[in-house]
Design a protein around this motif. Structure first.
Motif, PDB file in Angstrom:
ATOM      1  N   VAL A 280       0.883  -1.132  -0.196  1.00 12.98           N
ATOM      2  CA  VAL A 280      -0.012   0.177  -0.049  1.00 12.98           C
ATOM      3  C   VAL A 280       0.800   1.342   0.066  1.00 12.98           C
ATOM      4  CG1 VAL A 280      -1.903  -1.103   1.224  1.00 12.98           C
ATOM      5  CG2 VAL A 280      -0.394  -0.030   2.679  1.00 12.98           C
ATOM      6  N   PHE A 281       0.329   2.361  -0.336  1.00 17.04           N
ATOM      7  CA  PHE A 281       0.965   3.827  -0.352  1.00 17.04           C
ATOM      8  C   PHE A 281       0.035   4.695   0.522  1.00 17.04           C
ATOM      9  CE2 PHE A 281       2.186   1.169  -3.842  1.00 17.04           C
ATOM     10  CZ  PHE A 281       3.529   1.541  -3.904  1.00 17.04           C
ATOM     11  N   ASN A 282      -0.225   4.299   1.643  1.00 18.76           N
ATOM     12  CA  ASN A 282      -1.538   5.105   2.275  1.00 18.76           C
ATOM     13  C   ASN A 282      -0.784   6.032   3.200  1.00 18.76           C
ATOM     14  OD1 ASN A 282      -3.603   5.604   4.343  1.00 18.76           O
ATOM     15  ND2 ASN A 282      -4.832   4.034   3.228  1.00 18.76           N
ATOM     16  N   LYS A 283      -1.232   7.432   2.787  1.00 15.48           N
ATOM     17  CA  LYS A 283      -0.360   8.451   3.728  1.00 15.48           C
ATOM     18  C   LYS A 283      -0.970   8.320   5.496  1.00 15.48           C
ATOM     19  CE  LYS A 283      -0.038  11.679  -0.459  1.00 15.48           C
ATOM     20  NZ  LYS A 283      -0.280  12.826  -1.058  1.00 15.48           N
ATOM     21  N   GLY A 284      -2.388   8.032   5.425  1.00 14.87           N
ATOM     22  CA  GLY A 284      -2.635   7.775   6.786  1.00 14.87           C
ATOM     23  C   GLY A 284      -1.791   6.727   7.645  1.00 14.87           C
ATOM     24  N   TYR A 285      -1.504   5.500   7.117  1.00 16.42           N
ATOM     25  CA  TYR A 285      -0.600   4.674   7.712  1.00 16.42           C
ATOM     26  C   TYR A 285       0.664   5.283   7.685  1.00 16.42           C
ATOM     27  CZ  TYR A 285      -4.131   1.401   5.897  1.00 16.42           C
ATOM     28  OH  TYR A 285      -5.597   0.602   5.895  1.00 16.42           O
ATOM     29  N   TYR A 286       1.320   6.065   6.857  1.00 17.48           N
ATOM     30  CA  TYR A 286       2.513   6.778   7.091  1.00 17.48           C
ATOM     31  C   TYR A 286       2.493   7.577   8.302  1.00 17.48           C
ATOM     32  CZ  TYR A 286       3.508   5.227   2.177  1.00 17.48           C
ATOM     33  OH  TYR A 286       4.008   4.499   1.394  1.00 17.48           O
ATOM     34  N   SER A 287       1.574   8.383   8.755  1.00 18.93           N
ATOM     35  CA  SER A 287       1.391   9.234   9.873  1.00 18.93           C
ATOM     36  C   SER A 287       1.135   8.118  11.172  1.00 18.93           C
ATOM     37  CB  SER A 287       0.216  10.047   9.996  1.00 18.93           C
ATOM     38  OG  SER A 287      -0.951   9.369   9.620  1.00 18.93           O
ATOM     39  N   GLN A 288       1.213   7.007  11.276  1.00 17.37           N
ATOM     40  CA  GLN A 288       1.158   6.168  12.364  1.00 17.37           C
ATOM     41  C   GLN A 288       2.668   5.628  12.529  1.00 17.37           C
ATOM     42  OE1 GLN A 288      -2.334   3.348  11.841  1.00 17.37           O
ATOM     43  NE2 GLN A 288      -3.303   5.023  10.490  1.00 17.37           N
ATOM     44  N   ASP A 289       2.602   4.881  13.663  1.00 17.30           N
ATOM     45  CA  ASP A 289       3.454   3.951  14.157  1.00 17.30           C
ATOM     46  C   ASP A 289       3.970   2.988  12.989  1.00 17.30           C
ATOM     47  OD1 ASP A 289       5.809   3.323  16.188  1.00 17.30           O
ATOM     48  OD2 ASP A 289       4.753   1.576  15.970  1.00 17.30           O
ATOM     49  N   ALA A 290       5.395   3.001  12.701  1.00 13.44           N
ATOM     50  CA  ALA A 290       5.546   1.952  11.639  1.00 13.44           C
ATOM     51  C   ALA A 290       5.478   0.512  12.325  1.00 13.44           C
ATOM     52  CB  ALA A 290       7.055   2.112  11.145  1.00 13.44           C
ATOM     53  N   LEU A 291       5.718   0.092  13.319  1.00 11.31           N
ATOM     54  CA  LEU A 291       5.831  -1.061  13.713  1.00 11.31           C
ATOM     55  C   LEU A 291       4.254  -1.369  13.904  1.00 11.31           C
ATOM     56  CD1 LEU A 291       6.828  -3.602  14.820  1.00 11.31           C
ATOM     57  CD2 LEU A 291       7.134  -2.742  17.235  1.00 11.31           C
ATOM     58  N   GLU A 292       3.345  -0.633  14.335  1.00  7.05           N
ATOM     59  CA  GLU A 292       1.916  -0.946  14.620  1.00  7.05           C
ATOM     60  C   GLU A 292       1.330  -1.310  13.072  1.00  7.05           C
ATOM     61  OE1 GLU A 292      -1.206  -1.969  16.508  1.00  7.05           O
ATOM     62  OE2 GLU A 292       0.788  -1.458  17.536  1.00  7.05           O
ATOM     63  N   VAL A 293       1.838  -0.484  12.204  1.00 13.40           N
ATOM     64  CA  VAL A 293       1.109  -0.715  10.846  1.00 13.40           C
ATOM     65  C   VAL A 293       1.689  -2.086  10.300  1.00 13.40           C
ATOM     66  CG1 VAL A 293       1.472   0.408   8.572  1.00 13.40           C
ATOM     67  CG2 VAL A 293       1.022   1.788  10.270  1.00 13.40           C
ATOM     68  N   THR A 294       2.786  -2.253  10.542  1.00 17.12           N
ATOM     69  CA  THR A 294       3.304  -3.605   9.988  1.00 17.12           C
ATOM     70  C   THR A 294       2.612  -4.727  10.830  1.00 17.12           C
ATOM     71  OG1 THR A 294       5.535  -2.453   9.612  1.00 17.12           O
ATOM     72  CG2 THR A 294       5.328  -4.659   9.450  1.00 17.12           C
ATOM     73  N   LYS A 295       2.300  -4.476  12.018  1.00  8.64           N
ATOM     74  CA  LYS A 295       1.632  -5.890  12.767  1.00  8.64           C
ATOM     75  C   LYS A 295       0.390  -5.690  12.416  1.00  8.64           C
ATOM     76  CE  LYS A 295       4.128  -5.431  17.120  1.00  8.64           C
ATOM     77  NZ  LYS A 295       4.132  -4.966  18.678  1.00  8.64           N
TER      78      LYS A 295
END
Length: 308
Positions: A280-295
């Protein structure tokens, strides 16, 4: 063996032989067991972590397979890193690089640009081989707009990079880009792959790009399962028509309306695990913690395959 024992033995054998045969499909393992879960680094690309921290984040989240971006690897090398050290770090983390994302313009009509792209791909394949990666993406970079290319010529050009792959052991996978005027549909990628006449030809599909390019899922079963080793998995919301949806609209699998389970049932192979790479290339996810997004990505992938 006396007469009574013999009769009992024959009776038991007859009973076993009378049982209905069990087809292979009836003993097929659960589809979730046939997947390799992989993280495409686009998912945390906006966090600007750098090559090593991207790997570490994926590992901490539970991923054992990743899909890297070649520019990130090159930046790491430019800053003093080495391929030997990268391979050691991957081995220490128990990580496998399943595929790499690059944008060499191997497909274009301009011969000089195409020759330059072949040199680029050769360098990149040599690098990937040294870190244990056996695949690289081959998208229609440089040919996303008109004019339309002759698909027979595209097949010849794809064969040329497949031959390069023979030398390095890294196979270029023909990537579908749904927004592209060239190779924007699954049928076009399959035609090109078949026309190469090369045994290593493969196609790289994507849930989002199947929708964006208008590929017909009804005839997707015509694509041999062995043609697809890795697939980009994602989802998209209901309020985004295919003609206006963009890369940044991709979301976690199961959070939208994409027919993910339908596609996976078609493409899942009984011969080897299908690599599902979350991209994905989601800007909303980019603003969140990287580890949490990955989990979250890994949990969502497992959930959507479990419900198939």
């Amino acid at each position: 063996m006396n007469r009574r024992q013999l009769l009992q033995s024959l009776s038991t054998s007859a009973a076993i032989l009378s049982l209905p045969l069990v087809s292979r499909s009836a003993i097929k393992p659960n589809i979730a067991d046939a997947f390799t879960y992989c993280l495409n680094m686009s998912t945390i690309r906006g966090h600007k972590l750098g090559f090593i921290k991207e790997l570490e984040t994926a590992s901490k989240a539970g991923f054992r397979s990743v899909e890297i971006w070649l520019d990130s690897l090159q930046t790491y090398l430019n800053n003093g890193g080495t391929l030997k050290d990268a391979r050691k770090r991957l081995d220490d983390m128990g990580m496998q690089v399943e595929n790499a994302i690059g944008f060499a313009q191997w497909i274009v009509d301009d011969e000089a640009a195409r020759n330059k792209a072949l040199e680029q791909m050769k360098r990149e394949m040599d690098m990937l081989a040294q870190i244990g990666c056996k695949r690289t993406a081959a998208p229609p970079a440089g040919a996303t707009s008109l004019p339309l290319l002759d698909l027979k010529r595209v097949a010849d050009r794809y064969r040329a990079i497949l031959v390069l792959g023979d030398q390095s052991g890294v196979i270029p996978h023909l990537e579908l880009w749904g927004f592209s005027k060239n190779l924007g549909r699954a049928s076009e990628t399959m035609y090109v792959a078949m026309e190469t006449g090369h045994p290593s030809a493969k196609v790289l599909l994507d849930i989002f790009h199947l929708y964006k390019g208008g590929s017909a899922l009804e005839t997707l079963p015509l694509m041999n399962q062995s043609a697809v080793e890795i697939m980009h998995i994602n989802d998209y919301p209901a309020n985004k028509p295919s003609d206006t949806i963009v890369d940044a609209d991709r979301i976690y699998p199961g959070d939208g309306v994409a027919p993910i389970q339908k596609v996976l049932k078609i493409l899942n192979s009984t011969e080897r695990p299908l690599v599902l790479s979350f991209e994905v290339f989601n800007k909303g996810y980019y603003s969140q913690d990287a580890l949490e997004v990955t989990k979250t990505a890994l949990a969502k992938m497992k959930a959507v395959t479990k419900s198939v």
